[in-house]
Design a protein around this motif. Structure first.
Motif, short mmCIF file in Angstrom:
data_model
loop_
_atom_site.label_atom_id
_atom_site.label_comp_id
_atom_site.label_asym_id
_atom_site.label_seq_id
_atom_site.Cartn_x
_atom_site.Cartn_y
_atom_site.Cartn_z
N LEU A 432 0.83 -1.20 0.00
CA LEU A 432 0.00 0.00 0.00
C LEU A 432 0.86 1.25 0.00
N LEU A 433 0.49 2.21 -0.83
CA LEU A 433 1.20 3.48 -0.84
C LEU A 433 1.14 4.15 0.52
N ARG A 434 -0.02 4.09 1.17
CA ARG A 434 -0.20 4.79 2.45
C ARG A 434 0.75 4.29 3.53
N GLU A 435 1.27 3.08 3.38
CA GLU A 435 2.20 2.53 4.36
C GLU A 435 3.66 2.73 3.97
N ASN A 436 3.89 3.44 2.87
CA ASN A 436 5.26 3.50 2.36
C ASN A 436 5.72 4.90 1.96
N TYR A 437 5.06 5.93 2.46
CA TYR A 437 5.59 7.27 2.26
C TYR A 437 6.91 7.40 3.02
N PHE A 438 7.90 7.98 2.39
CA PHE A 438 9.21 8.19 3.01
C PHE A 438 9.74 6.88 3.60
N ASN A 439 9.64 5.83 2.76
CA ASN A 439 10.07 4.49 3.18
C ASN A 439 10.82 3.83 2.02
N PRO A 440 12.00 4.40 1.65
CA PRO A 440 12.71 3.90 0.48
C PRO A 440 13.66 2.74 0.76
N PHE A 441 13.55 2.14 1.93
CA PHE A 441 14.59 1.23 2.40
C PHE A 441 14.62 -0.10 1.66
N VAL A 442 13.54 -0.43 0.91
CA VAL A 442 13.58 -1.67 0.12
C VAL A 442 14.68 -1.62 -0.93
N LEU A 443 15.13 -0.43 -1.31
CA LEU A 443 16.22 -0.32 -2.29
C LEU A 443 17.50 -0.98 -1.77
N TYR A 444 17.70 -0.93 -0.45
CA TYR A 444 18.90 -1.58 0.11
C TYR A 444 18.85 -3.09 -0.07
N ASN A 445 17.63 -3.63 -0.24
CA ASN A 445 17.48 -5.07 -0.42
C ASN A 445 17.58 -5.49 -1.88
N ASP A 446 18.04 -4.59 -2.74
CA ASP A 446 18.19 -4.87 -4.18
C ASP A 446 16.85 -5.17 -4.83
N ASP A 447 15.82 -4.42 -4.44
CA ASP A 447 14.49 -4.64 -4.98
C ASP A 447 14.15 -3.69 -6.15
#
Length: 650
Positions: A432-447
């Protein structure tokens, strides 16, 4: 009066000149939620205060009810314009300046960062000077949140384009336009706690609100946009960014933003950090303790880029990452071809190419879908297959207020509340977008590949008056909160703050259509919609441009309706022919060679994805359109044409 005007304008001129010539060698503090870097924030506050003093003086000196008021203001503008015309020193160069200045040699501030936007129609302020728009009767316009909840609620209908079209639109917008809100020396302005600031324009929430009433929320804070940095009456707004499509969202909009993003190690490359598997990511926040984004306790650090909004949502951060990698990839290729090139030449040539790539993708893939072939033809916006285009030095490329405050916000209707991570087999994991504002940390997991596949493999929301609750009730919701803000109410309120005239005045401007009754809107929108407007607004002239534009029938060959298409077309015409560094123009010091131009015309967003994903084996060539086994089939990335950099060998 002239003496006071001169003093105020001289102060503004001095501050602008100081800022223009400054290069901050230290890393700027990163502010994750739309805040200016400290140095630029101080500059803005100084100039704001001088501008507001000027406005107060004019308001006190002249009765705004005076029948001669318009003539008086014209006289005032004439008196101060020369005093506010700060000279900019220009140096002939094939490369753009960091702040966009000197693009136009006769008008070097056209399109420059931290300058005024322009308008299609004169502003409609309730006092003709600065106060937000009101109804034609003089009474307040209907509550912006009430309009949002009554007319722009969620309905799930999908278009024939992919979700990456929306994401490109946001990425592109962050290259062209950002209007900062009023800055206070006392800190954050809380417009719902009786701050009394004249720059508050809070949105009351009714006790019968279908969503917020359950939380007891009665007010949505709203701070007015900062006034323009030059003496001007009526009020005009600032564009903090360079107006041009120049990849300033990658590189920054002033020298003191660009320098800290660079490695400065002789390679021309931008700074990076590493993912868990060692892949290049954006550089980390330089102030994680205070950036209002990083989760320092769990060692989750947000990112920095040329635009402060980089961390808004994971898909946006992924787009920034692709173009960071593209810059560094180009630097590698240029260094091999030209080992004698130094740091500055490598950086500037790669920056020049990336800016051209953004122009190519925008006008070849994005704009045609948005405004349709008829408008592309009428405004000569197609990328040429061969030959050159011609620069028009009489065309002002600065961002149009109606474009940034209304028409180009069409993309908010196309946002899906549900994003997807998609693997190579097409298996998806929704979030959900609403749960992921200012939450870019999945990029560290190579996603990053999963994020991009989820954008190109899923349809975007249909452009219509309906908007997902993830931006209408949960905008920028923090992890611990149960609700956020309402982007649609903000858009409506922002238009009033900017004095944007009512929707029907743009029907007159674009189509010479004189609308005086609600029923006359039958040709532009469904009867159900204009009937709702007749129940909410006193007069048809009061309808807000943003809401009216969302409600229109879409054009047969476009995503948007006729009025937004009109405004968007005019803006992209100015951005193309009013940009001296537009990549197709000939006879300019910054013109690409014929060979280079031939290679740049091969660029597609699919190409950028294939070359800069972690491991992207295949893609459909026109990624903004839904894949189709006949007309747009999935192909191997190795089969997608790439630029031949030999055209840059010296």
């Amino acid at each position: 009066m002239v003496r006071l005007n001169s003093l105020l304008c001289s102060l503004i001129a001095l501050l602008i000149e100081i800022n223009r010539n400054s290069i901050d060698a230290d890393r700027p503090s990163y502010n994750g939620r739309h805040q200016l870097r400290p140095k630029n924030r101080e500059l803005l506050m100084d100039i704001q205060e001088a501008q507001l003093e000027f406005e107060k003086y004019i308001e006190k000196r002249y009765d705004t009810n005076d029948s001669n008021e318009v003539q008086v203001q014209i006289q005032i503008r004439r008196q101060v314009n020369n005093q506010c015309d700060v000279s900019v020193r220009c140096v002939e160069s094939k490369y753009r300046t960091a702040d966009g200045s000197c693009n136009n040699k006769q008008n070097p501030k056209w399109g420059k960062s931290m300058e005024c936007s322009q308008r299609l129609l004169p502003p409609d302020y309730s006092d003709r000077m600065t106060r937000p728009r009101a109804s034609l009767s003089g009474r307040p316009l209907p509550n912006a949140r009430h309009i949002s909840s009554q007319l722009h609620f969620q309905r799930e209908v999908y278009g024939d384009y992919t979700h990456i079209l929306m994401q490109w639109g946001q990425f592109l917008d962050h290259d062209m336009s950002f209007v900062p809100t009023f800055q206070s020396r006392q800190g954050v302005i809380d417009c719902c706690e009786g701050s009394g600031s004249e720059n508050c324009f809070a949105i009351p929430i009714r006790n019968d609100d279908p969503f917020y009433s359950r939380f007891g929320r009665t007010c949505m804070g709203f701070v007015r946009s900062a006034p323009c940095l030059t003496c001007n009456v009526p009020r005009q707004q600032i564009n903090q960014l360079t107006s041009f499509i120049d990849a300033s969202n990658v590189y920054g909009n002033m020298a003191n933003e660009t320098i800290p993003l660079r490695r400065m190690d002789g390679t021309g490359k931008l700074r990076t950090s590493k993912s868990n598997r060692g892949n290049d990511l954006l550089p980390p926040s330089s102030d994680p303790q205070n950036d209002q984004c990083s989760d320092v306790e769990n060692n989750n650090i947000c990112f920095e880029a040329g635009d402060n909004r980089v961390n808004q949502l994971p898909a946006l951060t992924a787009m920034h990452t692709l173009f960071l990698r593209e810059h560094n990839r180009i630097c590698n290729r240029l260094k091999i071809l030209n080992p004698h090139w130094g740091e500055e030449r490598l950086f500037q040539e790669a920056r020049r190419i990336v800016g051209a790539e953004m122009q190519m993708i925008t006008y070849n893939e994005f704009v045609p879908l948005v405004i349709g072939a008829k408008n592309m033809n009428a405004f000569h916006l197609w990328i040429r297959r061969s030959g050159r285009t011609t620069y028009d030095p009489n065309l002002n490329p600065s961002i149009i207020n109606e474009f940034s405050a209304a028409a180009f916000r069409f993309g908010h209707s196309t946002v899906n509340g549900l994003f997807h991570l998609m693997d190579e087999r097409g298996q998806t994991r929704p979030y959900l977008l609403r749960e992921n504002y200012f939450n870019p940390f999945v990029l560290y997991n190579d996603d990053i590949d999963l994020i991009i596949r989820g954008l190109i493999g899923v349809r975007g929301h249909l452009f219509d008056r309906y908007v997902t609750d993830d931006v209408r009730n949960h905008l920028y919701k923090s992890r611990e909160d149960r609700f956020g803000s309402d982007l649609i109410a903000f858009n409506i309120q922002r238009g009033r703050d900017h004095g944007i005239p009512g929707y029907v005045f743009y029907l007159r401007y674009c189509f010479n259509e004189q609308i005086t009754e609600f029923a006359q809107l039958d040709a532009y929108m469904p009867r159900e919609q204009w009937t709702h407007y007749s129940q909410l607004y006193e007069r048809v002239e009061d309808i807000d441009l943003y809401s009216g534009g969302l409600s229109e029938y879409k054009l047969p060959d476009a995503i948007v309706g006729p009025t937004f298409a009109c405004i968007i077309s005019k803006q992209f015409y100015r951005l193309k022919f009013g940009d001296r560094f537009w990549f197709e123009h000939g006879d300019q010091i910054g013109s690409f060679t014929e060979g280079q131009l031939r290679e740049l015309r091969k660029v597609t967003l699919a190409n950028i994805i294939c070359r800069n994903g972690d491991n992207f084996p295949e893609v459909h060539p026109r990624v903004m359109q839904v894949d189709n086994s006949n007309s747009n089939p999935v192909v191997s990335c190795s089969s997608i044409k790439e630029m031949n950099f030999n055209a840059w060998k010296e």
